[in-house]
Scaffold this active site. Structure first.
Site, PDB file in Angstrom:
ATOM      1  N   TYR B 107     -13.810  13.278   5.351  1.00  0.00           N
ATOM      2  CA  TYR B 107     -14.382  14.155   4.334  1.00  0.00           C
ATOM      3  C   TYR B 107     -15.803  14.543   4.684  1.00  0.00           C
ATOM      4  CZ  TYR B 107     -10.727  13.070   0.875  1.00  0.00           C
ATOM      5  OH  TYR B 107      -9.554  12.949   0.200  1.00  0.00           O
ATOM      6  N   TYR B 146      -5.958   8.836   6.176  1.00  0.00           N
ATOM      7  CA  TYR B 146      -7.128   8.009   6.517  1.00  0.00           C
ATOM      8  C   TYR B 146      -7.002   6.652   5.838  1.00  0.00           C
ATOM      9  CZ  TYR B 146      -8.790   9.643   1.946  1.00  0.00           C
ATOM     10  OH  TYR B 146      -8.883   9.940   0.615  1.00  0.00           O
ATOM     11  N   ARG B 156      -4.228   6.385   3.014  1.00  0.00           N
ATOM     12  CA  ARG B 156      -3.852   7.465   2.107  1.00  0.00           C
ATOM     13  C   ARG B 156      -2.931   8.431   2.833  1.00  0.00           C
ATOM     14  NH1 ARG B 156      -5.863   9.244  -2.294  1.00  0.00           N
ATOM     15  NH2 ARG B 156      -3.647   9.329  -2.677  1.00  0.00           N
ATOM     16  N   HIS B 159      -3.274  14.363   1.736  1.00  0.00           N
ATOM     17  CA  HIS B 159      -3.266  14.865   0.360  1.00  0.00           C
ATOM     18  C   HIS B 159      -4.391  15.858   0.150  1.00  0.00           C
ATOM     19  CE1 HIS B 159      -6.170  11.558   0.263  1.00  0.00           C
ATOM     20  NE2 HIS B 159      -6.784  12.238  -0.697  1.00  0.00           N
ATOM     21  N   HIS B 161      -6.748  17.274  -3.130  1.00  0.00           N
ATOM     22  CA  HIS B 161      -7.108  17.113  -4.542  1.00  0.00           C
ATOM     23  C   HIS B 161      -7.099  18.477  -5.228  1.00  0.00           C
ATOM     24  CE1 HIS B 161      -8.684  12.938  -4.036  1.00  0.00           C
ATOM     25  NE2 HIS B 161      -8.878  13.348  -2.801  1.00  0.00           N
TER      26      HIS B 161
END
Lengths: 205, 241
Positions: B107, B146, B156, B159, B161
């Site tokens: 991120y 990640y 995770r 995905h 959000h």
């Protein structure tokens, strides 16, 4: 689709620790949009008392939640929401909606707005002035709804249909922000306790 | 005065409970007392309204909205779908915002220290308004999986959000979408906060071969369903209530 033909609601998931990337990229550490949304709740033309609201969101261990994001939704001083069904006109630039993020080191948050006016309850009785807050964060699976009322509206608070609906009178003060003056400006303190002693009232709306 | 009609109740069977100990962070961040049920009033059946003036021209194009020296690395995808309510009515002109990791699972956030490389051409967020039919679309890259500290070897699934407003604050929703066929989905403690397998399935975007752009990008379809709204008995439906 269920047996009556209704579609079924999309489930919620936590906003996660990096909610700022999407909703407040400046806070995440980069410039993305010319205009991030939700930083100016009232706009320059709104009537009413200019106030500041500050607080912490505190977890069940007593620690501040430093990666929380709140959204505020409120009426203007005349009790109107900036929406086609909002009850009347609002000032140019008044949106009544804001995004509030914390200081990543301390968890302190704050926002500037105008104090909202009273809005009628379903049966026509007046509700005390309040700001609706919606709280999301890592570890919060489902956004939490609460309301912030104002300490200096004691008479209206005592008659407020929602506060009075809270069976446990000792929980009602968890929704009432404390007023102080700072540099001639009213500052309301509203700490939100997610869990444990003094747990803030949250609503299923 | 006619009282405005309410939105349908939250379908609590679809959503994760606040306290879901498999997802450890929820343990201290979930209310210990029951939520207090509240009938809706004007502040709940209204919500912020957004317009095209709020947005920039590249806001829904994550391939371009942060790029300086070329396209971001990763699998180019079209993410699209409709925002509907429980009555299958489109939710037009509503704000949809997304954020995600890059193709390395990293991120762009000052708090993310994962080993995966940052991509100088990828910011990782976008926003758009649905059209009259509730349709939205983004161009982006498929995010990478990640690791995260829950159990020590949790990953995770890929995905994105998603944040949606709807017409009313009571419709406000933040969720995450996953990608069909990802073997990490059933292993993820955040996914598994949702008790109903059918509800989990509703968060899985589908490969949409009819919307892929041949020789350019794969399409994934993700429809979002917000709370519907009552019609008041004995009143006409002209307002679309």
């Amino acid at each position: 689709m269920d047996r009556l033909g209704y579609l079924r609601q999309t489930p919620s998931q936590t906003a996660g620790p990096y909610v700022h990337i999407g909703l407040a990229p400046g806070a995440a550490g980069f410039r993305m949009y010319d205009r991030e949304l939700g930083w100016d709740i009232a706009g320059p033309n709104a009537a009413g008392e200019r106030i500041r609201v500050e607080g912490l969101v505190i977890d069940g261990t007593g620690s501040p939640i430093k990666d929380v994001m709140l959204e505020a939704w409120q009426a203007n001083a005349a009790g109107h929401f900036a929406h086609p069904e909002g009850g009347g006109a609002v000032e140019d630039g008044f949106r009544g909606w804001g995004r509030v993020i914390t200081d990543f080191e301390t968890g302190e948050w704050g926002f500037d707005t105008v104090k909202p006016g009273p809005v009628a309850w379903r049966d026509g009785r007046m509700q005390a002035p309040h700001i609706a807050l919606w709280i999301v964060a890592r570890g919060i699976n489902f956004g939490l709804n609460t309301r912030m009322y104002f300490e200096d509206e004691a008479k209206a608070n005592a008659a407020d249909p929602v506060l009075n609906m809270i069976e446990w009178e000792n929980r009602r003060p968890t929704l009432i922000a404390k007023r102080q003056m700072r540099d001639g400006k009213p500052v309301y303190r509203f700490d939100i306790r997610i869990q444990g002693t003094g747990e803030t009232v949250f609503f299923d709306i | 005065m006619k009282r405005p009609s309410d939105y349908y109740q939250r379908d609590v069977s679809r959503h994760p409970p606040s306290f879901a100990p498999g997802y450890k962070t929820s343990v201290a961040r979930s209310p210990g007392l029951a939520l207090i049920s509240l009938e809706q009033s004007q502040g709940d059946i209204t919500g912020p309204v957004f317009g095209h003036n709020d947005l920039g021209p590249l806001d829904n194009d994550l391939l371009r909205n942060f790029a300086t020296s070329g396209d971001p690395v990763g699998e180019r995808i079209l993410l699209h779908g409709r925002v509907l309510d429980e009555d299958a009515r489109p939710v037009p002109h509503t704000l949809v915002e997304i954020w995600q990791a890059n193709a390395s699972g990293r991120y762009r956030h000052r708090k993310d220290t994962y080993l995966g490389a940052l991509d100088p051409n990828f910011g990782g967020c976008g926003r758009t308004l649905t059209d009259e039919t509730g349709y939205y679309a983004f161009r982006t890259v498929k995010p990478g999986a990640y690791p995260w500290r829950n159990h020590i070897n949790n990953w995770r699934p890929a995905h994105i959000h998603v944040s949606v407003f709807g017409r009313a604050f009571s419709q406000r929703l933040i969720t995450q979408l996953y990608f069909e066929g990802d073997p990490l989905i059933p292993l993820c403690p955040i996914v598994q906060t949702i008790p109903d397998p059918d509800a989990i399935d509703a968060l899985v975007a589908r490969l949409d071969m009819n919307a892929t752009v041949p020789l350019d990008m794969i399409a994934w379809r993700f429809d979002i369903v917000l709370r519907g709204r009552r019609s008041t008995m004995f009143e006409n439906r002209k307002e679309g209530n």
